[in-house]
Write a protein that holds these residues in place. Structure first.
Motif, PDB file in Angstrom:
ATOM      1  N   PRO A  44     102.826  42.474   7.309  1.00 45.70           N
ATOM      2  CA  PRO A  44     102.911  41.086   7.780  1.00 45.70           C
ATOM      3  C   PRO A  44     101.619  40.305   7.544  1.00 45.70           C
ATOM      4  O   PRO A  44     100.524  40.854   7.616  1.00 45.70           O
ATOM      5  CB  PRO A  44     103.167  41.233   9.285  1.00 45.70           C
ATOM      6  N   LEU A  45     101.784  39.006   7.252  1.00 49.98           N
ATOM      7  CA  LEU A  45     100.664  38.095   7.082  1.00 49.98           C
ATOM      8  C   LEU A  45     100.574  37.204   8.308  1.00 49.98           C
ATOM      9  O   LEU A  45     101.540  36.515   8.649  1.00 49.98           O
ATOM     10  CB  LEU A  45     100.849  37.230   5.831  1.00 49.98           C
ATOM     11  N   ILE A  46      99.432  37.230   8.970  1.00 44.59           N
ATOM     12  CA  ILE A  46      99.182  36.373  10.130  1.00 44.59           C
ATOM     13  C   ILE A  46      98.159  35.328   9.699  1.00 44.59           C
ATOM     14  O   ILE A  46      97.001  35.642   9.439  1.00 44.59           O
ATOM     15  CB  ILE A  46      98.670  37.198  11.329  1.00 44.59           C
ATOM     16  N   ASN A  47      98.600  34.081   9.628  1.00 44.36           N
ATOM     17  CA  ASN A  47      97.739  33.000   9.169  1.00 44.36           C
ATOM     18  C   ASN A  47      97.111  32.329  10.393  1.00 44.36           C
ATOM     19  O   ASN A  47      97.607  31.330  10.906  1.00 44.36           O
ATOM     20  CB  ASN A  47      98.547  32.006   8.332  1.00 44.36           C
ATOM     21  N   VAL A  48      96.018  32.911  10.855  1.00 47.00           N
ATOM     22  CA  VAL A  48      95.333  32.439  12.055  1.00 47.00           C
ATOM     23  C   VAL A  48      94.822  31.012  11.856  1.00 47.00           C
ATOM     24  O   VAL A  48      94.926  30.169  12.747  1.00 47.00           O
ATOM     25  CB  VAL A  48      94.169  33.393  12.431  1.00 47.00           C
ATOM     26  N   GLY A  49      94.291  30.728  10.682  1.00 46.19           N
ATOM     27  CA  GLY A  49      93.778  29.393  10.398  1.00 46.19           C
ATOM     28  C   GLY A  49      94.862  28.334  10.488  1.00 46.19           C
ATOM     29  O   GLY A  49      94.654  27.259  11.062  1.00 46.19           O
ATOM     30  N   LEU A  50      96.039  28.643   9.956  1.00 45.65           N
ATOM     31  CA  LEU A  50      97.152  27.701  10.025  1.00 45.65           C
ATOM     32  C   LEU A  50      97.557  27.461  11.475  1.00 45.65           C
ATOM     33  O   LEU A  50      97.749  26.331  11.898  1.00 45.65           O
ATOM     34  CB  LEU A  50      98.339  28.228   9.213  1.00 45.65           C
ATOM     35  N   ASP A  51      97.638  28.530  12.236  1.00 45.60           N
ATOM     36  CA  ASP A  51      97.987  28.415  13.653  1.00 45.60           C
ATOM     37  C   ASP A  51      96.971  27.544  14.394  1.00 45.60           C
ATOM     38  O   ASP A  51      97.336  26.653  15.158  1.00 45.60           O
ATOM     39  CB  ASP A  51      98.065  29.816  14.275  1.00 45.60           C
ATOM     40  N   GLU A  52      95.684  27.784  14.129  1.00 49.98           N
ATOM     41  CA  GLU A  52      94.627  27.002  14.785  1.00 49.98           C
ATOM     42  C   GLU A  52      94.686  25.532  14.380  1.00 49.98           C
ATOM     43  O   GLU A  52      94.506  24.653  15.214  1.00 49.98           O
ATOM     44  CB  GLU A  52      93.256  27.576  14.442  1.00 49.98           C
TER      45      GLU A  52
END
Length: 185
Positions: A44-52
């Protein structure tokens, strides 16, 4: 004039920016739905920057032409690979010098030309996740950081690139890169 309109004007005046628009709530929801599909990947890819960036009060969608002004790789958000214990077991390497050094190291395996796995830390049975952090506005343009200190820049996934291209009827040009810039008013 409101902060978001000043920022939009500044972005639109950048020669490499093709388009800059404040995202509607509907656009944000659509991007989130597309990005959530990445959680079903084998890793899985977790896009923390996008979420932030989407959690900020406002988010601007920017389309940049990298032919006019290439990304500043010094600020490129690094994709990392972590295990369930949150240890970094691999990373994307954006520096040619670092790649040369890592090629001499033991216990490192290149799984692509610029992504390494730390073989001592990698346990085959353990769940793994790719994580992408947000980055500085300097990644897109060096001219705005002093004016705006609370910006978070994110790179959406390739699947989100497609939907963004559809929204703005952009040709499928790999040099046209979408970014999300989150900020508070």
């Amino acid at each position: 004039m409101n902060k978001e309109y000043i920022l939009l004007d500044n972005l639109r005046n950048e020669k490499s920016i093709i388009r800059a628009e404040i995202m509607s709530d509907e656009m944000k929801k659509e991007v989130i739905q597309v990005e959530m599909k990445n959680l079903n990947d084998r890793i899985p890819l977790i896009n923390v920057g996008l979420d932030e960036s989407l959690k900020k009060e406002e988010t601007i969608l920017v389309i940049k032409d990298n032919n006019i002004s290439p990304e500043n790789l010094k600020y490129k958000p690094q994709k990392i690979l972590v295990n369930e214990s949150k240890e970094i077991i691999g990373k994307e390497v954006n520096s040619d010098d670092e790649i040369k050094l890592l090629k001499k190291e033991d216990n490192i395996e290149f799984i692509s030309e610029n992504f390494v796995i730390y073989t001592k830390l990698d346990k085959p049975d353990e769940k793994k996740f790719f994580i992408i952090q947000g980055t500085s506005i300097n990644y897109i343009t060096p001219d705005l950081e002093e004016t705006y200190d609370d910006l978070i820049v994110a790179l959406p996934s390739k699947n989100s690139h497609e939907i963004i291209r559809e929204w703005f009827q952009l040709e499928n040009n790999s040099d046209y890169i979408p970014y999300l810039i989150g900020f508070n008013k």
